[in-house]
Design a protein around this motif. Structure first.
Motif, short mmCIF file in Angstrom:
data_model
loop_
_atom_site.label_atom_id
_atom_site.label_comp_id
_atom_site.label_asym_id
_atom_site.label_seq_id
_atom_site.Cartn_x
_atom_site.Cartn_y
_atom_site.Cartn_z
N PHE A 228 0.86 -1.19 0.00
CA PHE A 228 0.00 0.00 0.00
C PHE A 228 0.90 1.24 0.00
CE2 PHE A 228 -4.06 -1.66 2.40
CZ PHE A 228 -4.15 -2.73 1.53
N ALA A 229 0.56 2.25 -0.82
CA ALA A 229 1.35 3.49 -0.86
C ALA A 229 0.49 4.66 -1.34
CB ALA A 229 2.56 3.31 -1.79
N ASP A 230 0.83 5.86 -1.02
CA ASP A 230 1.70 6.31 0.04
C ASP A 230 0.82 6.61 1.25
OD1 ASP A 230 3.39 7.71 1.74
OD2 ASP A 230 4.13 9.10 0.25
N CYS A 231 1.13 6.01 2.36
CA CYS A 231 0.27 6.10 3.54
C CYS A 231 0.85 6.97 4.64
CB CYS A 231 0.02 4.70 4.10
SG CYS A 231 -0.58 3.51 2.89
N ALA A 232 2.05 7.55 4.42
CA ALA A 232 2.70 8.20 5.56
C ALA A 232 3.49 9.47 5.25
CB ALA A 232 3.64 7.20 6.24
N VAL A 233 3.83 9.75 4.00
CA VAL A 233 4.74 10.87 3.74
C VAL A 233 4.09 12.00 2.96
CG1 VAL A 233 6.90 11.55 2.60
CG2 VAL A 233 6.81 9.43 3.91
N ASN A 234 3.56 11.72 1.77
CA ASN A 234 3.08 12.78 0.88
C ASN A 234 1.58 13.01 1.07
OD1 ASN A 234 5.55 13.35 -0.87
ND2 ASN A 234 5.38 11.13 -0.95
N ILE A 235 1.23 14.21 1.46
CA ILE A 235 -0.16 14.50 1.82
C ILE A 235 -1.08 14.50 0.60
CG2 ILE A 235 -1.71 16.25 2.78
CD1 ILE A 235 0.58 16.99 4.70
N ASP A 236 -0.70 15.19 -0.44
CA ASP A 236 -1.56 15.28 -1.63
C ASP A 236 -0.70 15.33 -2.89
OD1 ASP A 236 -3.74 15.50 -3.29
OD2 ASP A 236 -4.11 17.63 -2.87
N PRO A 237 -0.11 14.19 -3.28
CA PRO A 237 0.80 14.19 -4.44
C PRO A 237 0.07 14.56 -5.73
CG PRO A 237 0.25 11.94 -3.76
CD PRO A 237 -0.29 12.85 -2.70
N ASN A 238 0.79 15.28 -6.60
CA ASN A 238 0.23 15.58 -7.91
C ASN A 238 0.37 14.36 -8.82
OD1 ASN A 238 2.88 15.58 -9.01
ND2 ASN A 238 3.10 17.78 -8.65
N ALA A 239 -0.06 14.48 -10.06
CA ALA A 239 -0.08 13.32 -10.96
C ALA A 239 1.31 12.75 -11.19
CB ALA A 239 -0.72 13.70 -12.29
N GLU A 240 2.30 13.62 -11.41
CA GLU A 240 3.67 13.15 -11.64
C GLU A 240 4.20 12.43 -10.41
OE1 GLU A 240 6.56 16.20 -12.24
OE2 GLU A 240 8.10 14.82 -12.98
N GLU A 241 3.94 13.01 -9.24
CA GLU A 241 4.41 12.40 -8.00
C GLU A 241 3.70 11.07 -7.74
OE1 GLU A 241 5.48 16.60 -5.69
OE2 GLU A 241 3.50 15.69 -5.51
N LEU A 242 2.43 11.01 -8.02
CA LEU A 242 1.68 9.77 -7.82
C LEU A 242 2.20 8.67 -8.74
CD1 LEU A 242 -0.67 8.95 -5.97
CD2 LEU A 242 -2.24 9.47 -7.87
N ALA A 243 2.55 9.03 -9.96
CA ALA A 243 3.14 8.06 -10.89
C ALA A 243 4.46 7.54 -10.36
CB ALA A 243 3.33 8.71 -12.26
N ALA A 244 5.29 8.44 -9.82
CA ALA A 244 6.59 8.03 -9.27
C ALA A 244 6.40 7.12 -8.06
CB ALA A 244 7.40 9.26 -8.89
N ILE A 245 5.40 7.40 -7.25
CA ILE A 245 5.09 6.55 -6.09
C ILE A 245 4.73 5.14 -6.57
CG2 ILE A 245 3.43 6.16 -4.23
CD1 ILE A 245 3.35 9.28 -3.95
N ALA A 246 3.95 5.05 -7.64
CA ALA A 246 3.55 3.75 -8.18
C ALA A 246 4.75 2.93 -8.63
CB ALA A 246 2.57 3.95 -9.34
N VAL A 247 5.66 3.57 -9.36
CA VAL A 247 6.84 2.86 -9.87
C VAL A 247 7.75 2.44 -8.71
CG1 VAL A 247 8.88 3.06 -11.33
CG2 VAL A 247 6.70 4.01 -12.11
N ALA A 248 7.96 3.35 -7.75
CA ALA A 248 8.79 3.01 -6.59
C ALA A 248 8.18 1.86 -5.79
CB ALA A 248 8.98 4.24 -5.70
N SER A 249 6.86 1.85 -5.69
CA SER A 249 6.17 0.80 -4.94
C SER A 249 6.32 -0.56 -5.62
CB SER A 249 4.70 1.15 -4.76
OG SER A 249 4.56 2.35 -4.02
#
Length: 332
Positions: free
Chosen positions: A169-190
């Protein structure tokens, strides 16, 4: 064997050097002895040796731990010079760099930067910001990764979910409201965390929303749609689908009805939440109502592994996070 036991076994297979900057904190001292005894990692404790001895209230064996006092270390000036070169454009002076380097949190990440340590674990007595700030200044993110994020590995007693009960599950602890680019990066890192830590060989990543395939119109849905597109461009080899409601991501009949032919819908083992509110609520519901074990938060996206503890952590929590950090370090 539990997933955590598997992670510890993997850590033992290639013993890494993990630095613990909170060296005079009693739980950290006790955990250090357990880590060494179990062969999970080589431990470097930072702090004044006399203070560490006084804090060793349980008189655990630290004979195999490396103890370094940043203020008197022979490498202090070398690390300070390194830090000055990295930060002089930000206006730091050599004198300020030297004083900052005496801070165990900064000394620890500079050890990693100099390849004198492989990873760091902190947070028993420091905030998340205190732990991550030095890492962001010195270690920075991986090339092409715009954001540091977190994930939880969820181990559910019912093996029908995810891969044999294991999900990320991500991101549950660091980024409050990621934008689309950040959300995409979270997906790949996860996806990397799923493969490297959770033993999920084939991550199936669901980009979650309150909408499935344009069933609702809203700017928050648009963000997830755009993030899905960007994530596919960033990592075309991954199975990513979105936007998906949670039931479409998890239940095959619902998923195939709403997203026919999808390799992810109904089979997701990595859930990417649209913001921290959804992620934090989601993992705690699965943990408390669903009976899952929540392993984390695990930091992802940094160029070298640094992980944050809860200030309410137990000794065993520290041991587990060090094991996770040691396994992450095997990928660098």
């Amino acid at each position: 064997m539990s997933l955590m036991d598997k992670i510890k076994d993997k850590a033992k297979s290639v013993r890494k050097n993990i630095v613990l900057p909170e060296g005079s904190e009693p739980r950290t001292i006790e955990a250090a002895a357990k880590i060494i005894e179990q062969g999970i990692a080589n431990v470097i404790l930072l702090g004044n040796e006399e203070e560490i001895k006084k804090a060793n209230v349980k008189n655990v064996d630290l004979s195999d731990a490396v103890i370094i006092d940043p203020a008197t270390s022979p490498k202090l000036q070398e690390y300070a010079d390194m830090f000055y070169e990295m930060r002089k454009k930000k206006g730091i002076t050599p004198e300020q760099a030297l004083e900052t380097t005496k801070d165990p949190l900064y000394y620890a990440v500079l050890m990693i930067k100099a390849n004198d340590a492989d990873g760091m674990v902190s947070g028993a007595i420091h905030s998340t910001g205190d732990t991550l700030r030095p890492a962001l200044q010195v270690i920075k993110t991986k090339p092409g990764v715009p954001i540091v994020s977190s994930c939880f590995i969820m181990e559910h007693p019912d093996s029908k979910w995810g891969q044999d009960g294991v999900m990320v599950f991500a991101d549950c602890a660091v980024n409050i409201d990621p934008n689309a680019e950040e959300l995409a990066a979270i997906a790949v890192a996860s996806a990397d965390s799923a493969k490297d830590l959770a033993g999920i060989a084939d991550p199936k990543i669901a980009m979650l929303s309150f909408s499935t395939k344009n069933s609702a119109k809203h700017e928050k849905v648009d963000k997830v749609i755009e993030a899905t597109k960007l994530a596919k461009e960033m990592a075309p080899e991954l199975n990513i689908d979105g936007e998906l409601q949670a039931d479409a991501a998890l239940i095959e009949a619902v998923g195939q009805l709403k997203s026919p032919g999808s390799k992810v819908a109904g089979h997701a083992n990595v859930l990417i939440f649209p913001d921290i509110q959804a992620g934090n609520i989601g993992y705690k519901l699965v943990q408390r109502l669903g009976g899952a074990e929540a392993i984390g938060p695990i930091c992802q996206g940094l160029a070298r592994p640094v992980n944050d503890l809860s200030r309410g952590c137990s000794v065993e929590d520290i041991v587990s996070v060090v094991a996770i950090t040691a396994v992450q370090a095997q990928s660098f």
